[in-house]
Design an enzyme around this catalytic site. Structure first.
Site, PDB file in Angstrom:
ATOM      1  N   HIS A 139      26.811  21.037  44.731  1.00 16.38           N
ATOM      2  CA  HIS A 139      28.008  20.198  44.538  1.00 16.38           C
ATOM      3  C   HIS A 139      29.123  20.640  45.486  1.00 16.38           C
ATOM      4  O   HIS A 139      29.799  19.806  46.099  1.00 16.38           O
ATOM      5  CB  HIS A 139      28.503  20.273  43.091  1.00 16.38           C
ATOM      6  CG  HIS A 139      27.706  19.459  42.128  1.00 16.38           C
ATOM      7  ND1 HIS A 139      27.520  18.097  42.256  1.00 16.38           N
ATOM      8  CD2 HIS A 139      27.044  19.822  40.991  1.00 16.38           C
ATOM      9  CE1 HIS A 139      26.779  17.658  41.250  1.00 16.38           C
ATOM     10  NE2 HIS A 139      26.466  18.686  40.487  1.00 16.38           N
ATOM     11  N   HIS A 195      22.305  24.290  41.878  1.00 10.52           N
ATOM     12  CA  HIS A 195      22.853  22.995  41.465  1.00 10.52           C
ATOM     13  C   HIS A 195      24.364  22.954  41.713  1.00 10.52           C
ATOM     14  O   HIS A 195      24.880  22.012  42.335  1.00 10.52           O
ATOM     15  CB  HIS A 195      22.550  22.779  39.973  1.00 10.52           C
ATOM     16  CG  HIS A 195      23.085  21.508  39.405  1.00 10.52           C
ATOM     17  ND1 HIS A 195      22.264  20.544  38.874  1.00 10.52           N
ATOM     18  CD2 HIS A 195      24.352  21.043  39.264  1.00 10.52           C
ATOM     19  CE1 HIS A 195      23.010  19.536  38.446  1.00 10.52           C
ATOM     20  NE2 HIS A 195      24.280  19.829  38.665  1.00 10.52           N
ATOM     21  N   GLU A 196      25.075  23.968  41.245  1.00  5.75           N
ATOM     22  CA  GLU A 196      26.540  23.974  41.392  1.00  5.75           C
ATOM     23  C   GLU A 196      26.962  24.226  42.833  1.00  5.75           C
ATOM     24  O   GLU A 196      27.916  23.616  43.317  1.00  5.75           O
ATOM     25  CB  GLU A 196      27.168  24.996  40.444  1.00  5.75           C
ATOM     26  CG  GLU A 196      26.856  24.761  38.970  1.00  5.75           C
ATOM     27  CD  GLU A 196      27.096  23.332  38.488  1.00  5.75           C
ATOM     28  OE1 GLU A 196      27.987  22.645  39.014  1.00  5.75           O
ATOM     29  OE2 GLU A 196      26.375  22.895  37.574  1.00  5.75           O
TER      30      GLU A 196
END
Length: 177
Positions: free
Chosen positions: A89, A85-86
């Site tokens: 980003h 997820h990170e």
């Protein structure tokens, strides 16, 4: 009956190295998929509160921060969900610019799917035993009752940048002090 809640300890340095390695691996995968050299970025384990992870750009410095307590309690799940997820980003920022796309928009979802990770925006964890930041409450009054307000609202009243009215009597709330 008095129930004692056990406090969760942060992840070990060995587990931190596993998370750092997984973060580098996802960055490497994205570099290959998008044929763009994406540099490894700093990974810190200093995030507190309810979030398991956070990608930030501060003064042109990119960093991924993880919550060592949530990782400790849900290590395997966070390795499979929070890390991609990170990193997603970060990848989206490098490909499109962080301010040009929605944080969990189609570009981010595409990267998550390429990572074979479910593109969901938030986790739903039981945070029992995990230290979470709590705002101090302040006592205020109006013409009809007392109110407990957050530090943010308290500070806005103190600096004169906001006035809050009671929903019942419609008068401004003021400090009990």
């Amino acid at each position: 009956m008095n129930q004692i809640t056990e406090s969760i300890k942060p992840i070990s340095s060995h587990e931190e190295s596993i998370v750092r390695s997984a973060t580098r691996d996802y960055i490497s995968i994205a570099s290959e998929i998008f044929t763009q050299a994406l540099q490894p970025i700093p990974v810190m384990f200093n995030l507190k509160g309810r979030a398991a992870g956070m990608y930030r750009v501060i003064n042109n410095q990119r960093v991924i921060r993880y919550n060592p307590y949530i990782f400790s309690k849900y290590f395997d799940d966070n390795l499979q969900t929070t890390v991609p997820h990170e990193v997603a980003h970060y990848v989206v920022d490098m490909l499109y610019g962080v301010n040009r796309v929605k944080p969990h928009g189609p570009e981010w979802r595409e990267v998550m799917l390429l990572f074979k990770a479910e593109p969901k925006a938030t986790g739903n964890y039981d945070l029992t035993g995990i230290p979470v930041r709590r705002q101090k409450k302040h006592d205020y009054k109006c013409d009809c009752k007392t109110h407990r307000i957050s530090t943010i609202r308290h500070n806005k009243i103190m600096t004169g940048t906001a006035v809050y009215l009671c929903r019942s009597c419609k008068t401004p709330i003021t400090s009990l002090d």
